[in-house]
Scaffold this motif. Sequence first.
Motif, PDB file in Angstrom:
ATOM      1  N   CYS A  43       1.223  -1.341   0.023  1.00 41.04           N
ATOM      2  CA  CYS A  43       0.178   0.085   0.397  1.00 41.04           C
ATOM      3  C   CYS A  43       0.921   1.314   0.228  1.00 41.04           C
ATOM      4  N   THR A  44       1.805   1.076  -0.853  1.00 39.59           N
ATOM      5  CA  THR A  44       2.814   2.644  -0.908  1.00 39.59           C
ATOM      6  C   THR A  44       2.250   3.871  -1.156  1.00 39.59           C
ATOM      7  N   GLY A  45       0.945   4.028  -1.170  1.00 42.45           N
ATOM      8  CA  GLY A  45       0.329   5.518  -1.048  1.00 42.45           C
ATOM      9  C   GLY A  45       0.400   5.737   0.037  1.00 42.45           C
ATOM     10  N   TRP A  46       0.095   4.943   1.436  1.00 41.37           N
ATOM     11  CA  TRP A  46       0.287   5.288   2.992  1.00 41.37           C
ATOM     12  C   TRP A  46       1.391   5.987   3.055  1.00 41.37           C
ATOM     13  N   ARG A  47       2.680   6.140   2.340  1.00 41.50           N
ATOM     14  CA  ARG A  47       3.790   6.458   2.993  1.00 41.50           C
ATOM     15  C   ARG A  47       3.838   6.669   4.319  1.00 41.50           C
ATOM     16  N   ILE A  48       4.061   5.153   4.913  1.00 42.40           N
ATOM     17  CA  ILE A  48       4.454   5.111   6.055  1.00 42.40           C
ATOM     18  C   ILE A  48       6.003   4.479   6.113  1.00 42.40           C
ATOM     19  N   GLY A  49       6.206   4.472   7.369  1.00 37.00           N
ATOM     20  CA  GLY A  49       7.746   3.572   7.783  1.00 37.00           C
ATOM     21  C   GLY A  49       7.993   3.994   8.647  1.00 37.00           C
ATOM     22  N   PHE A  50       9.408   3.932   9.348  1.00 36.09           N
ATOM     23  CA  PHE A  50      10.353   4.283  10.485  1.00 36.09           C
ATOM     24  C   PHE A  50      11.709   4.378  10.250  1.00 36.09           C
ATOM     25  N   ALA A  51      12.172   3.846  11.290  1.00 37.89           N
ATOM     26  CA  ALA A  51      14.018   4.231  10.616  1.00 37.89           C
ATOM     27  C   ALA A  51      14.384   3.832  12.545  1.00 37.89           C
ATOM     28  N   ILE A  52      15.491   3.158  12.238  1.00 39.25           N
ATOM     29  CA  ILE A  52      15.993   2.639  13.025  1.00 39.25           C
ATOM     30  C   ILE A  52      17.455   2.927  12.949  1.00 39.25           C
ATOM     31  N   GLY A  53      18.304   3.267  13.767  1.00 39.26           N
ATOM     32  CA  GLY A  53      19.665   3.601  14.816  1.00 39.26           C
ATOM     33  C   GLY A  53      20.159   4.323  16.091  1.00 39.26           C
ATOM     34  N   PRO A  54      21.345   4.502  15.811  1.00 36.47           N
ATOM     35  CA  PRO A  54      21.225   4.578  16.835  1.00 36.47           C
ATOM     36  C   PRO A  54      21.477   6.059  17.761  1.00 36.47           C
ATOM     37  N   ASP A  55      21.051   6.233  19.123  1.00 32.83           N
ATOM     38  CA  ASP A  55      20.362   7.573  20.110  1.00 32.83           C
ATOM     39  C   ASP A  55      20.865   9.013  19.132  1.00 32.83           C
ATOM     40  N   TYR A  56      21.818   9.158  18.588  1.00 27.04           N
ATOM     41  CA  TYR A  56      22.723  10.317  18.613  1.00 27.04           C
ATOM     42  C   TYR A  56      22.470  10.242  16.640  1.00 27.04           C
ATOM     43  N   LEU A  57      21.920   9.715  15.781  1.00 21.48           N
ATOM     44  CA  LEU A  57      21.824   9.446  13.903  1.00 21.48           C
ATOM     45  C   LEU A  57      20.038   9.435  14.529  1.00 21.48           C
TER      46      LEU A  57
END
Length: 154
Positions: A43-57
């Motif tokens: 459902c690409t039109g919904w434009r929802i996601g997330f990012a993971i990484g270390p706190d300082y980034l």
Amino acid sequence: MFVSDEVYEHMPMDGKTHLRLAKYPGFWDRTISVYSLGKTFSCTGWRIGFAIGPDYLIKPLLSSQNWLEFSVNRPAQWAFSKALPLTLEPYEGSNSYYDWLEKTFTEKKKRLSNILHRSPFNWAILEPEGGYFTCVDVTGAIPQIPKKYFYEHG
């Protein structure tokens, strides 16, 4: 620093394994991994996601969040938060939703690839190993296509 596009992590094909950059020694501390639920759940039109990484980034990303969230509605965020744990459960005869997704996209890729290989055009098909897209180099087919299709007035 690296920004790693992981949106196709659950769509490897032909038994391939997706390799995450942040899992390699020394990379976690310098990588932001970006994921797309819209791609994972088709459902690409919904434009929802997330990012993971270390706190300082990740913390600087949070300061830009007000400017980046332009079309995600609260019910979709809630729905995806409930759907993610379910992806590991059996689905449509497969061990998990992710296994089903891999199988489904592999089958679709093979079907499209077979059609392209049977075509009368002399083109090179760049077989995908994951994701949504099949790329085709049409250079060899250009002489076979009438010139009138390349110009507005034939």
